[in-house]
Structure formats: C-alpha cells, structure tokens
Design an enzyme around this catalytic site. Structure first.
Site, PDB file in Angstrom:
ATOM      1  N   GLU A 194      -5.191  -4.888  10.672  1.00 33.11           N
ATOM      2  CA  GLU A 194      -4.228  -3.804  10.847  1.00 33.11           C
ATOM      3  C   GLU A 194      -4.587  -3.028  12.112  1.00 33.11           C
ATOM      4  O   GLU A 194      -5.426  -2.108  12.066  1.00 33.11           O
ATOM      5  CB  GLU A 194      -4.271  -2.835   9.656  1.00 33.11           C
ATOM      6  CG  GLU A 194      -3.868  -3.448   8.340  1.00 33.11           C
ATOM      7  CD  GLU A 194      -3.292  -2.408   7.369  1.00 33.11           C
ATOM      8  OE1 GLU A 194      -2.189  -2.636   6.883  1.00 33.11           O
ATOM      9  OE2 GLU A 194      -3.939  -1.385   7.121  1.00 33.11           O
ATOM     10  N   ASN A 252       0.869  -1.181   0.000  1.00 29.51           N
ATOM     11  CA  ASN A 252       0.000   0.000   0.000  1.00 29.51           C
ATOM     12  C   ASN A 252       0.903   1.227   0.000  1.00 29.51           C
ATOM     13  O   ASN A 252       1.475   1.572   1.029  1.00 29.51           O
ATOM     14  CB  ASN A 252      -0.902  -0.029   1.252  1.00 29.51           C
ATOM     15  CG  ASN A 252      -1.754   1.215   1.377  1.00 29.51           C
ATOM     16  OD1 ASN A 252      -1.774   2.068   0.484  1.00 29.51           O
ATOM     17  ND2 ASN A 252      -2.475   1.340   2.489  1.00 29.51           N
ATOM     18  N   GLU A 257      -6.834   4.691   7.832  1.00 25.30           N
ATOM     19  CA  GLU A 257      -6.714   6.125   7.526  1.00 25.30           C
ATOM     20  C   GLU A 257      -8.000   6.668   6.915  1.00 25.30           C
ATOM     21  O   GLU A 257      -8.381   7.815   7.151  1.00 25.30           O
ATOM     22  CB  GLU A 257      -5.501   6.347   6.603  1.00 25.30           C
ATOM     23  CG  GLU A 257      -4.202   6.219   7.390  1.00 25.30           C
ATOM     24  CD  GLU A 257      -3.052   5.574   6.640  1.00 25.30           C
ATOM     25  OE1 GLU A 257      -3.066   5.559   5.402  1.00 25.30           O
ATOM     26  OE2 GLU A 257      -2.127   5.073   7.329  1.00 25.30           O
ATOM     27  N   GLY A 286       2.877  -1.049   4.330  1.00 29.03           N
ATOM     28  CA  GLY A 286       2.837   0.371   3.989  1.00 29.03           C
ATOM     29  C   GLY A 286       4.244   0.886   3.718  1.00 29.03           C
ATOM     30  O   GLY A 286       4.828   0.619   2.670  1.00 29.03           O
ATOM     31  N   GLY A 287       4.824   1.567   4.699  1.00 30.03           N
ATOM     32  CA  GLY A 287       6.128   2.232   4.544  1.00 30.03           C
ATOM     33  C   GLY A 287       7.204   1.362   3.906  1.00 30.03           C
ATOM     34  O   GLY A 287       7.940   1.825   3.023  1.00 30.03           O
ATOM     35  N   SER A 346       3.438  -1.734  10.522  1.00 28.97           N
ATOM     36  CA  SER A 346       4.878  -1.739  10.830  1.00 28.97           C
ATOM     37  C   SER A 346       5.581  -3.038  10.447  1.00 28.97           C
ATOM     38  O   SER A 346       6.499  -3.477  11.129  1.00 28.97           O
ATOM     39  CB  SER A 346       5.106  -1.408  12.317  1.00 28.97           C
ATOM     40  OG  SER A 346       4.679  -0.088  12.577  1.00 28.97           O
ATOM     41  N   LYS A 352       0.142   4.252  -0.347  1.00 28.11           N
ATOM     42  CA  LYS A 352      -0.535   5.432   0.220  1.00 28.11           C
ATOM     43  C   LYS A 352      -0.314   6.647  -0.697  1.00 28.11           C
ATOM     44  O   LYS A 352      -0.205   6.473  -1.912  1.00 28.11           O
ATOM     45  CB  LYS A 352      -0.072   5.673   1.659  1.00 28.11           C
ATOM     46  CG  LYS A 352      -0.242   4.401   2.518  1.00 28.11           C
ATOM     47  CD  LYS A 352      -0.084   4.610   3.984  1.00 28.11           C
ATOM     48  CE  LYS A 352      -0.268   3.279   4.715  1.00 28.11           C
ATOM     49  NZ  LYS A 352      -0.170   3.404   6.147  1.00 28.11           N
ATOM     50  N   HIS A 398      -9.590   1.127   4.984  1.00 30.96           N
ATOM     51  CA  HIS A 398      -8.290   1.314   5.645  1.00 30.96           C
ATOM     52  C   HIS A 398      -8.475   2.250   6.843  1.00 30.96           C
ATOM     53  O   HIS A 398      -9.301   3.166   6.805  1.00 30.96           O
ATOM     54  CB  HIS A 398      -7.281   1.910   4.659  1.00 30.96           C
ATOM     55  CG  HIS A 398      -5.890   1.910   5.207  1.00 30.96           C
ATOM     56  ND1 HIS A 398      -5.444   2.879   6.060  1.00 30.96           N
ATOM     57  CD2 HIS A 398      -4.870   1.023   5.068  1.00 30.96           C
ATOM     58  CE1 HIS A 398      -4.189   2.596   6.415  1.00 30.96           C
ATOM     59  NE2 HIS A 398      -3.820   1.478   5.820  1.00 30.96           N
ATOM     60  N   GLY A 410       2.411   2.503  10.978  1.00 30.88           N
ATOM     61  CA  GLY A 410       3.408   3.577  10.864  1.00 30.88           C
ATOM     62  C   GLY A 410       4.091   3.955  12.161  1.00 30.88           C
ATOM     63  O   GLY A 410       4.705   5.013  12.258  1.00 30.88           O
TER      64      GLY A 410
HETATM   65  P1  13P Z   1       2.938   0.673   7.739  1.00 29.77           P
HETATM   66  O1  13P Z   1       3.471  -0.620   7.163  1.00 29.77           O
HETATM   67  O2  13P Z   1       3.657   1.880   7.227  1.00 29.77           O
HETATM   68  O3  13P Z   1       2.845   0.608   9.238  1.00 29.77           O
HETATM   69  O4  13P Z   1       1.451   0.829   7.193  1.00 29.77           O
HETATM   70  C1  13P Z   1       0.598  -0.255   7.261  1.00 29.77           C
HETATM   71  C2  13P Z   1      -0.594   0.035   6.460  1.00 29.77           C
HETATM   72  O5  13P Z   1      -1.357   0.911   6.771  1.00 29.77           O
HETATM   73  C3  13P Z   1      -0.810  -0.769   5.238  1.00 29.77           C
HETATM   74  O6  13P Z   1      -2.093  -0.597   4.749  1.00 29.77           O
END
Ligand code: 13P
Length: 257
Positions: A166, A7, A96, A233-234, A212, A9, A94, A172
């Site tokens: 999640e 992802n 967010e 994500g990151g 994470s 983002k 998600h 994050g």
């Molecule tokens: P991180 O891996 O950056 O913590 O983000 C997870 C996420 O929100 C994937 O959808």
C-alpha cells in the site's frame, strides 16, 4: 485464488457494520467461483459482524492488535481477545498506524509474532511515501519494512500470510501506481520473501495491492497473476463499489478456471 479484503477503518458503528456485512455477503451469494473475502470492521463491531459472517466462509479481520499479552495497557486489545470473538485475520502495520500512531518496524514485528501465536492470520502492510518514491527508494523501503517485520517470524505455511503493498501516497488520494509499477513491486516482494523463506511453498504468501482501489481499476490489477488480491479502504464501505470489485475478481477467476 483472489482475495478481497475490506478495511473499514474508523468509519462505521455497530449497526452500520452489521448492515454492510450482510450486504457484502449477498454479493457472493449464488456465485460458484468467487474471491475469498475478509471484512475488517472497527473493534467495537467485531462481535456483531462475526454473527453475520459465521459459517459463510468470509473472514473476520481486526485492524490492529496489541503487542503485549495482557496487563496495564489502557485502550489496547490483545490477540487472545480478538481470537475469543472469532477474529481470523489482523491488519498489522497499516500506514495510518505507522504514520499517525508512530508504529515502528520493531513493534510491527512483535505484533506479527503475537498474532501468529494466537493463530490469527497477519495482513502485513508495507509501502513507501511520496518522497521516498521520488527519491527512487521505494523498493529499498519496502524491503526494509518486510525484513524487519518478519525477523524471527516462523509462519505456519499451512495458512496464507498476507503482505499488502500500500503506497502511502495512494491511500485515500484517488492516485494509484500504474499496473506495471504494481507488478514490479509485487515481483520484488516475492523475491524478498523467497530470500527470507527459501523453503516456503508458493501458496504460503499472498501479495495484495491497496491504495485507491475502486470498481473501475480493480479488474486491471486483479488480472495480474502476481496480484493475489486487493486491500480496499474507501470503496469497501460503498456497496456499489464493492460489488464492482467483487465482480471484477469473479471475472478474473472465471477466465483462469
Ligand atoms: P483507500 O482504498 O481508501 O485508498 O484505502 C486503502 C487502505 O488503506 C486499505 O488498507
């Protein structure tokens, strides 16, 4: 199978997305046993990334979808539009989107129905906040999110439907639940799905962990049979991290083969 879903983002423009997609695909090259990968760039980069992933077996995911079919909904992107540019998967609900954009379980339910109507594979995200976890509510919250999101939903069991656990507090932050806590929640999610869809084959749902994930912790999570994959994500936009994650998945798959 193990799934690695990136992802991205709102982090990359079109050119950066194309470059990352190419580099991500290279990680799979020459591997006979490899995870199924899905890349989820920003909407603006979907068409160009599609050209990179076409015929590669790598999926193309959107990060959101409108609940409506079409009309006066400024800024929204419909399931039909996503499907037209070759999108195969869509992240729905998600954290967010729930917390920053006020998405409710009911809206998320509508989006899932719309995605399925257009043959997009949903990746439904669920997870508790820190406060809910501290109050011992994590399982209750996740159950409610799943039950509401899947109300009146009839997935085609020929396609895998993704649920990503999640925890909000792990996204994050560099913090994750322990492997044991992830196993407990995934097992719980399996039983909730079993109650909603008692006749679904075991391959109907894949339960992913997200929050994470990095090159160091991926192996410990993926090694668990109830962890079908990772929503990253990151670390999915850092190619060296992604490389380690893909290698961790390959190691697990080879050990299981
Ligand atoms: P991180 O891996 O950056 O913590 O983000 C997870 C996420 O929100 C994937 O959808």
């Amino acid at each position: 199978m193990k799934y690695i879903i990136g992802n991205w983002k709102m982090n990359l423009g079109v050119r950066e997305s194309v470059a990352l997609a190419r580099a991500s695909l290279l990680l799979l090259r020459g591997k006979k046993i490899a995870p199924q990968m899905v890349l989820c760039p920003s909407t603006i980069a979907l068409s160009e990334v599609r050209k990179v992933v076409a015929r590669s077996g790598v999926g193309l995911g959107a990060q959101n979808v409108a609940v409506e079919d079409q009309g006066a909904f400024t800024g929204e992107i419909s399931a039909r539009m996503l499907s037209e540019v070759g999108v195969t998967h869509v992240i729905i609900g998600h954290s967010e989107r729930r917390h920053l954009f006020g998405e409710t379980d009911e809206l998320i339910n509508g989006k899932i129905q719309k995605a399925l109507e257009y043959n997009l594979i949903p990746i439904l995200c669920v997870g508790e906040t820190q406060e809910e976890r501290e109050n011992g509510q994590a399982k209750k919250v996740v159950t409610h999110q799943i039950v509401t999101a899947l109300k009146n939903v009839r997935p085609k069991f020929s396609e895998t439907f993704f649920i990503a656990y999640e925890p909000v507090w792990a996204i994050g932050t560099g913090e994750t639940p322990t492997t044991q806590e992830i196993v407990e929640m995934h097992t719980h999610i399996q039983s909730v799905l079993g109650e909603i869809f008692p006749t679904a084959p075991s391959s109907a749902f894949a339960i992913l962990y997200g929050g994470s994930v990095n090159g160091e912790n991926a192996y410990a999570f993926l090694r668990e049979s109830c962890v079908d994959g990772l929503l990253v994500g990151g670390a999915s936009v850092k190619i060296h991290q992604l490389k380690d994650i893909v290698e961790a998945a390959c190691k697990v798959l080879i050990a299981q083969a």
